[in-house]
Design a protein around this motif. Structure first.
Motif, short mmCIF file in Angstrom:
data_model
loop_
_atom_site.label_atom_id
_atom_site.label_comp_id
_atom_site.label_asym_id
_atom_site.label_seq_id
_atom_site.Cartn_x
_atom_site.Cartn_y
_atom_site.Cartn_z
N ARG A 35 38.92 44.69 51.29
CA ARG A 35 40.24 44.09 50.99
C ARG A 35 41.34 45.14 51.07
O ARG A 35 42.47 44.83 51.48
CB ARG A 35 40.21 43.46 49.60
N THR A 36 41.03 46.38 50.69
CA THR A 36 42.03 47.45 50.78
C THR A 36 42.42 47.68 52.23
O THR A 36 43.62 47.79 52.56
CB THR A 36 41.48 48.75 50.16
N CYS A 37 41.43 47.76 53.12
CA CYS A 37 41.71 47.94 54.55
C CYS A 37 42.50 46.76 55.11
O CYS A 37 43.47 46.94 55.85
CB CYS A 37 40.41 48.11 55.33
N GLU A 38 42.09 45.56 54.74
CA GLU A 38 42.77 44.36 55.25
C GLU A 38 44.23 44.34 54.82
O GLU A 38 45.13 44.03 55.62
CB GLU A 38 42.06 43.10 54.73
N THR A 39 44.50 44.67 53.56
CA THR A 39 45.88 44.65 53.06
C THR A 39 46.74 45.67 53.79
O THR A 39 47.87 45.37 54.21
CB THR A 39 45.90 44.94 51.54
N LYS A 85 47.19 51.64 59.92
CA LYS A 85 45.78 51.83 60.24
C LYS A 85 45.04 52.06 58.93
O LYS A 85 45.55 52.71 58.02
CB LYS A 85 45.59 53.03 61.15
N ALA A 86 43.81 51.56 58.85
CA ALA A 86 43.02 51.76 57.63
C ALA A 86 41.54 51.63 57.96
O ALA A 86 41.13 50.67 58.64
CB ALA A 86 43.42 50.76 56.55
N TYR A 87 40.75 52.59 57.47
CA TYR A 87 39.33 52.62 57.77
C TYR A 87 38.54 53.05 56.53
O TYR A 87 39.00 53.88 55.74
CB TYR A 87 39.02 53.63 58.88
#
Length: 445
Positions: free
Chosen positions: A43-47, A54-56
């Motif tokens: 959920r952190t990456c999606e947000t 970018k988030a991984y």
């Protein structure tokens, strides 16, 4: 150009990969589906991605999933700055001085979110030994990957596409069972000497061989650990001891020559046959608890590591004619003061350690009301476990440990039947401890 290409083909050399472009490994190759990522990190990456960043999922979690282990934590890396991350999440806070990170609270999970770190340059603040002191410089994902310590930790997983981004052949190194340093090892150890300890811990935990180029400088550079803040050394030591592979870690620490700079007294303990047996039994017990998913106590761990140094100093004081219990407390303070110079053991943990040690002489008292009073002590169970380890190591008679095992498992009259007869001097000692009434006028006067 044609001549160079022909030469490369016939020489068998592969063209150098673009260091700024990662290998994109699909889920069909690595097998990590998004349902294996914690819901909080997903959920952190999606947000963050919904806000255009970018988030991984990054580092240890990806590494552990690739080798079939269960990750302990799921960290996230992003190109958003800490302030931008904080504005994306209502329940979040910025922490850290050396490098700012954001803790994002997702239900029961706390996700550690870091901004991609930039390359070190001439303006990076370092100490005289080359250790990085201040590092709030942000950069690209490629720079962030290059800044990570080992190739196995420079892996990025995108929950949206289920792809792994590999900048430094980390997946291949994991398959080859090799722990390889990113960059020149000596320079990387100078930047952060704790990497030497981390290399030992990860190699033992993951069943990897440290790459010879990364292993070779460790013994020569062990002195750099003297410049690491005690709090960081304590945290790393705790990770090592609770890794589930502490026996293997400790053995390799000694093999690499790192134990002298970590626990100043540990090398002395391990050179004593009785001390080494006791420590190894304690660590094997801790490893077993970790692997079965049970909790561990930092207080208990450090109490076992240092106990034989307390014993040695205690016996020395007794030989000098000091009283038994005051001598024990003096020995405890001495050993903890020596360790405090290197490891920032917290005051709470130090208090628990001293209580474990102080209760040990009381197990010798198995007459009268004293055994009942000892059972009521809040730290009795931990102190009893400590006693059992001492008996298993041959330090004390196993009969004492067996007696206490039975005593706590029976009740009523059966306990009373187990009590040993009081010695002639016991009643005199109790009378001496009773306070005499203070002289002075009575209340009626």
């Amino acid at each position: 150009m044609i001549r160079k290409l022909i030469s490369r083909v016939f020489s068998g050399k592969k063209p150098a990969a673009n260091r700024h472009e990662p290998a994109v490994i699909p889920v069909s190759s690595h097998g990590i589906t998004r349902d294996r990522i914690s819901s909080g990190s997903r959920r952190t990456c999606e947000t963050l991605q919904q806000h255009g960043y970018k988030a991984y999922v990054v580092g240890g979690a990806v590494r552990d999933l690739l080798i079939g282990a269960e990750p302990k934590d799921f960290d996230v890396a992003t190109d958003a700055t800490p302030e931008q991350v904080r504005h994306c999440f209502r329940r979040s806070r910025i922490i850290g001085r050396r490098f700012q990170i954001v803790h994002v609270m997702m239900g029961q999970e706390t996700i550690e979110v870091t901004t991609f770190r930039g390359a070190l340059d001439a303006n990076t603040k370092k100490d005289e030994h080359g250790r990085v002191l201040h590092d709030n410089v942000f950069g690209t994902q490629a720079e962030d990957a290059a800044r990570r310590d080992f190739t196995a930790n420079a892996l990025y997983y995108d929950p949206a596409t289920e792809a792994v981004l590999d900048y430094h052949h980390g997946v291949g190194d994991l398959k080859a069972k090799t722990l390889r340093m990113i960059g020149e090892p000596r320079a990387r150890y100078r930047e952060d000497p704790v990497r030497m300890l981390r290399a030992v811990r990860l190699a033992a935990k993951l069943g990897l061989q440290i790459d010879p180029e990364a292993r070779k400088p460790i013994r020569d550079m062990a002195d750099l650990l003297e410049n690491v803040p005690p709090a960081r050394l304590f945290d790393e030591m705790l990770k090592l001891l609770t890794s589930g592979f502490s026996v293997k870690c400790l053995t390799q620490l000694r093999d690499e020559g790192l134990h002298h700079g970590l626990l100043p007294l540990l090398d002395v303990i391990l050179e004593q046959p009785m001390g080494e047996k006791f420590v190894m039994l304690a660590l094997a017990n801790t490893d077993d608890r970790v692997r079965r998913g049970k909790g561990t106590s930092p207080s208990f761990l450090f109490a076992t590591l240092l106990w034989h140094e307390v014993l040695a100093h205690w016996e020395k004081l007794l030989a000098e004619g000091q009283l038994k219990i005051p001598a024990l407390y003096q020995a405890m303070d001495h050993v903890l003061d020596v360790q405090g110079e290197k490891l920032a053991i917290t005051r709470r943990i130090t208090g628990d350690i001293k209580e474990l040690w102080a209760l040990q002489p009381r197990f010798e008292q198995r007459a009268g009301k004293r055994p009942y009073a000892l059972l009521e002590q809040p730290r009795f169970r931990a102190a009893y476990d400590f006693l059992v380890l001492r008996a298993q190591a041959g330090e004390i008679d196993m009969e004492i440990a067996d007696w206490w095992t039975r005593f706590q498992n029976v009740e009523g009259d059966k306990r009373g039947e187990m009590l040993l007869p009081e010695q002639p001097g016991d009643k005199k000692k109790r009378r001496r401890r009773k306070k005499k009434p203070a002289a002075g006028p009575s209340a009626s006067e």
